[in-house]
Scaffold this motif. Structure first.
Motif, PDB file in Angstrom:
ATOM      1  N   ALA A 188      24.007  18.758  -9.622  1.00 29.07           N
ATOM      2  CA  ALA A 188      23.176  19.959  -9.577  1.00 29.07           C
ATOM      3  C   ALA A 188      22.494  20.099  -8.215  1.00 29.07           C
ATOM      4  O   ALA A 188      22.803  21.004  -7.442  1.00 29.07           O
ATOM      5  N   ILE A 189      21.572  19.202  -7.914  1.00 34.38           N
ATOM      6  CA  ILE A 189      20.826  19.292  -6.659  1.00 34.38           C
ATOM      7  C   ILE A 189      21.752  19.102  -5.459  1.00 34.38           C
ATOM      8  O   ILE A 189      21.745  19.903  -4.508  1.00 34.38           O
ATOM      9  N   TYR A 190      22.560  18.047  -5.487  1.00 29.73           N
ATOM     10  CA  TYR A 190      23.393  17.709  -4.333  1.00 29.73           C
ATOM     11  C   TYR A 190      24.425  18.777  -3.997  1.00 29.73           C
ATOM     12  O   TYR A 190      24.507  19.229  -2.838  1.00 29.73           O
TER      13      TYR A 190
ATOM     14  N   MET B 284      21.878   6.961  -3.716  1.00 29.12           N
ATOM     15  CA  MET B 284      20.868   6.138  -4.375  1.00 29.12           C
ATOM     16  C   MET B 284      19.860   7.011  -5.111  1.00 29.12           C
ATOM     17  O   MET B 284      19.571   6.800  -6.295  1.00 29.12           O
ATOM     18  N   MET B 285      19.331   8.018  -4.410  1.00 29.53           N
ATOM     19  CA  MET B 285      18.335   8.890  -5.034  1.00 29.53           C
ATOM     20  C   MET B 285      18.969   9.792  -6.074  1.00 29.53           C
ATOM     21  O   MET B 285      18.371  10.080  -7.115  1.00 29.53           O
TER      22      MET B 285
ATOM     23  N   GLN C 246      15.232   2.331 -11.523  1.00 32.72           N
ATOM     24  CA  GLN C 246      15.285   1.442 -10.367  1.00 32.72           C
ATOM     25  C   GLN C 246      16.685   0.859 -10.182  1.00 32.72           C
ATOM     26  O   GLN C 246      17.218   0.821  -9.064  1.00 32.72           O
ATOM     27  N   LEU C 247      17.307   0.437 -11.284  1.00 33.26           N
ATOM     28  CA  LEU C 247      18.655  -0.126 -11.204  1.00 33.26           C
ATOM     29  C   LEU C 247      19.666   0.941 -10.817  1.00 33.26           C
ATOM     30  O   LEU C 247      20.610   0.672 -10.059  1.00 33.26           O
ATOM     31  N   GLY C 248      19.477   2.167 -11.296  1.00 28.05           N
ATOM     32  CA  GLY C 248      20.352   3.259 -10.901  1.00 28.05           C
ATOM     33  C   GLY C 248      20.286   3.513  -9.399  1.00 28.05           C
ATOM     34  O   GLY C 248      21.300   3.768  -8.753  1.00 28.05           O
ATOM     35  N   PHE C 249      19.084   3.431  -8.832  1.00 30.73           N
ATOM     36  CA  PHE C 249      18.900   3.619  -7.395  1.00 30.73           C
ATOM     37  C   PHE C 249      19.693   2.586  -6.607  1.00 30.73           C
ATOM     38  O   PHE C 249      20.322   2.903  -5.593  1.00 30.73           O
TER      39      PHE C 249
ATOM     40  N   VAL D  32      17.647  16.402  -0.046  1.00 37.45           N
ATOM     41  CA  VAL D  32      18.166  15.753  -1.256  1.00 37.45           C
ATOM     42  C   VAL D  32      17.083  14.891  -1.907  1.00 37.45           C
ATOM     43  O   VAL D  32      16.863  14.955  -3.131  1.00 37.45           O
ATOM     44  N   TYR D  33      16.377  14.118  -1.097  1.00 36.46           N
ATOM     45  CA  TYR D  33      15.344  13.239  -1.653  1.00 36.46           C
ATOM     46  C   TYR D  33      14.173  14.051  -2.210  1.00 36.46           C
ATOM     47  O   TYR D  33      13.639  13.733  -3.281  1.00 36.46           O
TER      48      TYR D  33
END
Length: 447
Positions: free
Chosen positions: A320-322, A393-394, A274-277, A238-239
């Motif tokens: 999408a990715i997850y 987070m990511m 950064q805040l989204g993380f 995921v990361y």
């Protein structure tokens, strides 16, 4: 001697020692480091009160963000739709925005599928189908389609159903456009309420370094490194997938399609990423995302539409990715073979169903929607719930980066991007707002 009200003087600056101002991004980093240390201490030394404190601090911060979500989404979408009347070729911009949302989502899901097929994240974990459990709430296409329209206007706000709130706001915005001047008092009130909500949310955002300590500390204290170890391959996938999209695909699109500096984009957009993380909420980060997007030279009228729209529908990380990686992971745990048709379905769900995530913390609804479409056991969701906060987070950082990216690309392609503003964007908007709000007053004095 006569008093002269017109004469003013600034408050003298103190000549004593001053503590140097710490940039907001540095405060967030410090919160991350301190949270990891306190979480490790709470777990390794079995300190109950510290564990509870970290849990409460993180929970309160997330609750403060969620408190503003419902009204913020409603008024942001309503105002953004009505602001399109101030933009030339509004329909063209909206269409191009949606098109680029879909293009980047397809690229992201393709990367997620490729990584999953190469690494086989479900192999060698020691997990079995018995470790899974049914989620409390599952998503389906019927629920998704019928759930867009609310039964009443109160429940969506009370239960924080963002998709229904977006629907009502869109209807209200389009109706206001049709009414014209008659709707101006409502629009004026809506703009004022939106500014009020954003102002209050800025105060919450300033608490992000403290919230970071609680959120990260609790994750480490509660889950520990042992649990993360069981999901090591999946977590790394995921990361890595999110990093490839954020630092590979996005810069490539900026350099080749928008023909602007990728490095400058990250300089300007980093406060929102950064805040989204930290916050794990695209909607909670939306005011910062919109601010950085405007600072990157995107016209305010267009940014006020594209960013709220993206915060509720543009989810390259969560949608999408997850789900692509999670579907492969769960299929391997339950020993289900996926074929080409299944991978096409995953891509379809990622592009069409991403609005189901609605910018809130977590992506459970999107995952259950994907699993139910593929016919995979929904108990697989329970396998991933324990590790979800670490992954989220990511995922959210990637979401936010994409929500700022697309307006920049569209603006550049439509030749409405302010390149001078783009090339000079670097300072944190959080710090800028704080400085502007704390400028010294001019105090009338007697002459």
């Amino acid at each position: 001697m006569s008093a002269n009200p017109a004469s003013t003087t600034e408050k003298p600056a103190g000549s004593g020692f001053r503590i140097p101002k710490v940039p907001f991004w540095a405060q967030i980093v410090a919160g991350l480091v301190l949270g990891v240390l306190l979480g490790w201490l709470a777990r390794s030394q079995d300190i109950g009160w510290l564990y509870t404190t970290l849990d409460k601090v993180g929970h309160i911060f997330v609750q403060l963000l969620k408190l503003a979500v419902a009204p913020l989404v409603f008024f942001a979408i309503l105002v953004s739709i009505t602001n399109l009347r101030k933009v030339n070729n509004a329909a063209r911009l909206a269409t191009r925005t949606l098109l680029w949302f879909m293009i980047t989502s397809l690229i992201a899901v393709a990367i997620g599928l490729a990584i999953g097929l190469i690494t086989n994240p479900g192999s060698g974990t020691g997990l079995t189908p018995k470790d899974g459990k049914l989620p409390e709430h599952a998503g389906s296409w019927l629920d998704f389609l019928t759930g867009i329209i609310p039964d009443n206007v109160i429940t969506p706000f009370a239960e924080l159903n963002v998709l229904q709130i977006v629907f009502m706001a869109a209807v209200a915005g389009i109706a206001a456009l049709k009414l014209g001047e008659k709707a101006q008092p409502i629009l004026t009130l809506s703009e004022a309420v939106l500014e009020l909500l954003q102002k209050a949310l800025w105060w919450v955002i300033r608490l992000a370094p403290i919230g970071t300590i609680g959120l990260i500390g609790y994750a480490i204290a509660d889950y520990g490194w042992d649990l993360i170890g069981k999901y090591a391959t999946f977590t790394a996938d995921v990361y890595i997938g999110c990093a490839l999209v954020m630092f590979g695909v996005y810069p490539l699109l900026l350099a080749t399609v928008a023909k602007v500096s990728p490095l400058q984009f990250f300089k300007g957009a980093w406060p929102a990423i950064q805040l989204g993380f930290v916050s794990r909420s695209s909607v909670g980060t939306m005011p910062v995302t919109q601010k950085v997007t405007e600072r990157l030279g995107v016209p305010k009228e267009y940014a006020s539409f594209s960013v709220p729209f993206g915060a509720t529908t543009k989810m390259d990380g969560c949608a999408a990715i997850y789900p692509a990686l999670a579907a492969i992971f769960i299929a391997q745990i339950f020993d289900v073979q996926l074929g080409i048709g299944d991978y096409i379905l995953i891509a379809f769900v990622s592009v069409i169903g991403s609005a189901a995530t609605a910018g809130l913390t977590g992506a459970t609804v999107m995952l259950t929607l994907t699993l139910s479409t593929l016919g995979l056991p929904l108990e697989g969701v329970g396998l991933l719930m324990a590790i979800d906060p670490i992954l989220d987070m990511m995922r959210t950082a990637t979401n936010v980066a994409g929500q700022a990216l697309v307006p920049v690309i569209v603006s550049a392609r439509e030749k409405i991007l302010d390149h001078d503003a783009y090339n000079s964007a670097s300072a944190s908007p959080v710090d800028d707002v704080e400085v502007r709000d704390s400028e010294p007053e001019r105090v009338p004095v007697a002459a």
